[in-house]
Design an enzyme around this catalytic site. Sequence first.
Site, mmCIF file in Angstrom:
data_model
loop_
_atom_site.group_PDB
_atom_site.id
_atom_site.type_symbol
_atom_site.label_atom_id
_atom_site.label_comp_id
_atom_site.label_asym_id
_atom_site.label_seq_id
_atom_site.Cartn_x
_atom_site.Cartn_y
_atom_site.Cartn_z
ATOM 1 N N HIS A 67 29.928 21.587 -3.535
ATOM 2 C CA HIS A 67 29.125 22.729 -3.100
ATOM 3 C C HIS A 67 28.306 22.422 -1.857
ATOM 4 C CE1 HIS A 67 29.704 25.430 -6.650
ATOM 5 N NE2 HIS A 67 30.106 24.283 -7.173
ATOM 6 N N ASP A 80 24.169 22.999 5.550
ATOM 7 C CA ASP A 80 24.293 23.604 4.224
ATOM 8 C C ASP A 80 25.763 23.830 3.912
ATOM 9 O OD1 ASP A 80 23.268 24.540 1.850
ATOM 10 O OD2 ASP A 80 21.893 25.960 2.787
#
Length: 456
Positions: free
Chosen positions: A156, A363
């Site tokens: 993730h 991110d």
Amino acid sequence: MSRLVVVSNRVGPIRDSARAGGLAVAIVDALKRRGGLWFGWSGQVTEEGTHGRLKTEEAGRISLATIDIDQSDYETFYAGYANRTLWPVFHYRLDLARFDRDLLRGYWSVNERFAARLFPLLGPDDTVWVHDYHFMPLAAKLRAMGAKHPIGFFLHIPFPVPEVLASLPRWHDLMRAMLAYDLIGFQTERDRQAFVRYFLEEEGGSFDGEWLEVNGRRVRVGVFPVGIDPQAFRRFAASPEAERQEQRMRQVLGDRLQLIGVDRLDYSKGIVQRFEAFGRLLEQYPENLNRVTLLQVAPPSRSDVEAYADIREGLERFAGHLNGLYADIDWTPIRLIVRAFQRRALAGIFRASRVGLVTPLRDGMNLVAKEYVAAQDDADPGVLVLSRFAGAAEALDGALLVNPYDTDGTAEMLQRAVTMPLEERRDRWRRMFEVIERDSAENWWTSYMTALRASR
């Protein structure tokens, strides 16, 4: 259909998904549709640790199975190697990483013990889906115990290029262990390329665009951008709780415009740089004085790691300085709230905000960007200002992309956002919402599971 077994560091919540983070919401959606077992850490630290009782709970079609860890495992595995070593390295913050062989040994040891507790729970037809950086070697441990199941892994967070990855002690061992998976999924193409580059350059592997082959072992490597349920989030934005929050915000704001940032209190989120850019906006474009305000929601994260305490102190100091410099009797430039809101409440806050600020330094995806877009009123939508280093930037071409390290450039883009005409805002919102509908949470897990089945 085989049973789905999901493994992640933390399990749940199931019933109160309105409070859950992005990873949990996406996993809950998959398990609710398919049914299955969710296995992981209970969040508890006890003397028995991983040797203690397996805790089970039933929630409809979903079975939850959790185990504790002891204090030593917490310090070496969770607070240690996972969050003091892997997290900063994978987010390109080598200056904050701690390289310690004791932490590394604790990480491998916990993965082995989690595998030992999971293996007896597996049925012969189960499909195992392992999530995130806490359990990168888990499949190798399960294979050593005799597991023949389809096992997939999804990361993730970002994956670093080999030049950064090489800072990890015994990095070769970690990467080779990942070859025990049948399918390895990433958020973006650049993350996949960084992963594949290691095996091409260091291990003499080959890659055909889908299959990675290393020393006779074939592993499928794919890109599966995590999404949200956009229609569900739009329903959140129309809920009574969201409408109450929206009305509260509009009463406070009056005719002013609000910029909103919602992030865990984490150095990777670029909140310090965001505050600096907002200060530069007020300095270089003084017409925004007493006209725009920044609301930053930043619930604490891993407060026992020193870097997180430092960032909170820095944000509070900067906000105090800027407010002291510019505030008026009825106007405060920056409001900092260090607690969490339910997702329905956030949907209302998003809808009352003209600009959504999602400006991480690095991110994996960042679902806040997608939630901000989904919450907007399509007749009068806000503007998304998005870091080009967020995974979401790969698809959301309706956002205004910024380099969060460029304070002046970000301030210029904020000025463009607060002055953007309605028609341009509508056009940009429409393009982004189409992408969010296409790359939904359901599409994410169904496409991943289809690829995992094909990988066997």
